[in-house]
Scaffold this motif. Sequence first.
Motif: not given
Length: 325
Positions: A28-34, A201-206, A209-221
Amino acid sequence: MKPLKFIIGLCLGILILAIPFSQFQPSPVESLQTLAVQLDGRKKPLDTVARETVAQIHGRLRYQTNDGNQLDYLSTYLSLWFNDRDWNEEPFILFSYRPLKERVGLESGRKYFTFAELITSDLGSVVLSARQKQANEQDLSRDEREALTIEERLGLMLDTVGQNSLPLVPHPSQPKGTWVSIPETGQYYQPEVEQTLASNYDNLKSHFDSISILGQTGQQLQTELRQLSPQIYPSVKNLEREVNFYKLHPFGKAWILYAIAFCVMLIVLLFPTFDFYWGAIGIFTSGLLIQGYGFIERMQIAGRPPVTNMYESVIWVGFGVAAIA
């Protein structure tokens, strides 16, 4: 019967390779991994940076926090990066050399120590002595070499915890140009670009703890970073290749298959009625195939033959011996 037993052995080997099946499921956080990062002279996915950083500091890819949470390497790295806990008081840094622990006044029976414990110990005096010897081109003792290793871990910890200096922003035009961190985006791009990246980046940090939002924000970044310099930013395919390479761990699985093939062959020799010689050859062949695949992938990732360091050379020679045998 020989071809059939060979095929059965080959299929058994492939089945072993596929375990656990979860390794083929998308994260679910593949966009962040890559997310691409320019470190150590090349562009690598954040997943690799996380894996290498945690392994170098902690010696393992999993960490149990003071409050009992089990973190994998990526969660551990993100926690370090976003500094969401008091990492000064987490026993995270590997320190295993007993004589040096006793010398600097630390508990010899422990393996992991906090940043605060190491900083306030007598480790600094040993490091200073080692640096002076290095300046005078003198040989170092085992204690001093180990102290420098711990110093490197402390330095890496400092560079990781709460730091927003990770070079994520690509150079606008030069393939080998230096990447910069998000706060330094203004060196290459307009202020509004820096503001957008900083907001993500601030959205990622905030939402750590939320995997789904973390993945979406990582994709945007990642999308915004890629759009800044699409010719310079590594392709999704190349970044995913490296993430999947480490997830599959082909060299580790190859030796497991070789060991299984050896055991089966030993049983065949000890118990002639167990006629599965060609099955053992099939399992052995599956090991050769996955190791060969690993070499091809590693060459694609590094952009060079896998013989430039001792680790790669040993694996390559072992592969050659196994293939010839």
